[in-house]
Design an enzyme around this catalytic site. Structure first.
Site, mmCIF file in Angstrom:
data_model
loop_
_atom_site.group_PDB
_atom_site.id
_atom_site.type_symbol
_atom_site.label_atom_id
_atom_site.label_comp_id
_atom_site.label_asym_id
_atom_site.label_seq_id
_atom_site.Cartn_x
_atom_site.Cartn_y
_atom_site.Cartn_z
ATOM 1 N N GLU A 69 0.846 -1.201 0.000
ATOM 2 C CA GLU A 69 0.000 0.000 0.000
ATOM 3 C C GLU A 69 0.878 1.246 0.000
ATOM 4 O OE1 GLU A 69 -3.295 0.841 -0.363
ATOM 5 O OE2 GLU A 69 -2.493 2.869 -0.115
ATOM 6 N N ASN A 98 5.542 2.303 -3.041
ATOM 7 C CA ASN A 98 4.902 2.453 -4.339
ATOM 8 C C ASN A 98 5.216 1.209 -5.165
ATOM 9 O OD1 ASN A 98 4.061 3.156 -6.935
ATOM 10 N ND2 ASN A 98 4.627 5.309 -6.648
ATOM 11 N N ASP A 120 -7.317 1.571 -8.535
ATOM 12 C CA ASP A 120 -7.793 2.900 -8.942
ATOM 13 C C ASP A 120 -7.913 2.933 -10.472
ATOM 14 O OD1 ASP A 120 -7.765 3.824 -6.289
ATOM 15 O OD2 ASP A 120 -5.621 4.246 -6.412
ATOM 16 N N GLU A 194 -12.856 -4.889 0.805
ATOM 17 C CA GLU A 194 -13.774 -3.866 1.319
ATOM 18 C C GLU A 194 -14.606 -3.250 0.197
ATOM 19 O OE1 GLU A 194 -11.116 -1.282 3.465
ATOM 20 O OE2 GLU A 194 -10.431 -3.186 4.282
ATOM 21 N N GLU A 196 -15.298 -4.577 -2.648
ATOM 22 C CA GLU A 196 -16.207 -5.599 -3.193
ATOM 23 C C GLU A 196 -17.478 -5.668 -2.362
ATOM 24 O OE1 GLU A 196 -14.203 -9.306 -3.555
ATOM 25 O OE2 GLU A 196 -15.934 -10.385 -4.346
HETATM 26 N N1 SAM Z 1 -7.770 -3.542 -2.674
HETATM 27 C C1 SAM Z 1 -8.613 -2.808 -1.736
HETATM 28 C C2 SAM Z 1 -10.057 -3.210 -1.908
HETATM 29 O O1 SAM Z 1 -10.371 -3.880 -2.905
HETATM 30 O O2 SAM Z 1 -10.879 -2.904 -1.025
HETATM 31 C C3 SAM Z 1 -8.421 -1.286 -1.905
HETATM 32 C C4 SAM Z 1 -8.839 -0.678 -3.200
HETATM 33 S S1 SAM Z 1 -8.465 1.060 -3.315
HETATM 34 C C5 SAM Z 1 -9.561 1.624 -4.525
HETATM 35 C C6 SAM Z 1 -6.911 1.060 -4.184
HETATM 36 C C7 SAM Z 1 -5.708 1.135 -3.261
HETATM 37 O O3 SAM Z 1 -4.520 0.973 -4.052
HETATM 38 C C8 SAM Z 1 -5.561 2.472 -2.577
HETATM 39 O O4 SAM Z 1 -5.441 2.273 -1.178
HETATM 40 C C9 SAM Z 1 -4.285 3.079 -3.173
HETATM 41 O O5 SAM Z 1 -3.575 3.890 -2.256
HETATM 42 C C10 SAM Z 1 -3.510 1.828 -3.560
HETATM 43 N N2 SAM Z 1 -2.540 2.066 -4.647
HETATM 44 C C11 SAM Z 1 -2.789 2.646 -5.843
HETATM 45 N N3 SAM Z 1 -1.676 2.724 -6.595
HETATM 46 C C12 SAM Z 1 -0.688 2.145 -5.858
HETATM 47 C C13 SAM Z 1 0.703 1.930 -6.083
HETATM 48 N N4 SAM Z 1 1.293 2.321 -7.219
HETATM 49 N N5 SAM Z 1 1.425 1.315 -5.124
HETATM 50 C C14 SAM Z 1 0.828 0.920 -3.955
HETATM 51 N N6 SAM Z 1 -0.482 1.110 -3.683
HETATM 52 C C15 SAM Z 1 -1.237 1.708 -4.619
#
Ligand code: SAM
Length: 215
Positions: A69, A98, A120, A194, A196
């Protein structure tokens, strides 16, 4: 993911180096030492608050999991969830990094499977490279996975799903088990994320696919 700045996140994370691994580049090529066994390691890229990766770790004790994350304020929720467990979860670790940098800390074959859940969508074309199913990311995953490894991807976002089908097949991945409504015929052992839970409660279809790298 709504971001709330949590000033204490860094300190709490720093207090739990046994769960949130500091300096992950030190473990490149030897992640099995972190877990103390030779079990396969699966990662979730963009784990958010960690419901999925924790559920998977508890359900599959013979697989090791790493949740990745970007934001410490979000990762803090995953960490607190793990700390709230009555028993330790020995097969789960977290990384506050990242995913773009993952070849700095995972070597070829360190990881056996990649999960992408509700990534995202980055709907603007000029942000396409940030999508976790962009060819640059598919290339990064290939650098850390063995041959014939799989990506498992779920999303509520039809645009991102269509983009990913194209991106993955153009990259040469073999698509399998493509579902346009996962919950119409939910596979046994599906662990909900979450997002989903939130979207399926609203009656929105959940898209899912598995994509396999060729030999
Ligand atoms: N996977 C979880 C779920 O399905 O409930 C969270 C989905 S949330 C929309 C997407 C998560 O991916 C966010 O917390 C965001 O910070 C993380 N994220 C996006 N790009 C990322 C990256 N390049 N490296 C690490 N985390 C990333």
């Amino acid at each position: 993911m709504r971001l709330r700045n949590k000033p204490r996140a860094g300190a709490v994370i720093g207090d739990h180096p046994n769960i949130v691994i500091p300096e992950p580049e030190n473990h490149k090529g030897k992640w099995n030492e972190v877990f103390g066994n030779q079990h396969p390691i699966h990662i979730e890229v963009g784990m958010g608050k960690g419901q999925f990766v924790l559920g998977m770790a508890k359900a599959n004790p013979d697989i090791n999991y790493i949740g990745i994350e970007l934001y410490d304020s979000v990762l803090l929720s995953a960490l607190e969830r793990i700390l709230d467990e009555e028993e330790e979860v020995p097969n789960l670790r977290l990384l506050n990094v990242n995913a773009q940098d993952m070849s700095d800390f995972f070597g070829k074959g360190d990881i056996s499977r990649v999960y992408l859940n509700f990534s995202d969508p980055w709907p603007k074309n000029r942000h396409a490279k940030r999508r976790l199913t962009h060819e640059n990311f598919l290339d990064l995953y290939e650098q850390i996975l063995p041959e014939e490894a799989e990506i498992h991807f779920k999303t509520d976002n039809r645009g991102l799903f269509e983009y990913s089908l194209v991106s993955m097949s153009q990259y040469g991945l073999i698509l399998q088990d493509v579902s346009l409504d996962l919950h119409a015929n939910e596979p046994e052992g599906n662990v909900m994320t979450e997002y989903e839970e939130k979207f399926s409660k609203k009656g929105q279809p959940i898209y899912r696919l598995e994509a396999k790298y060729p030999k």
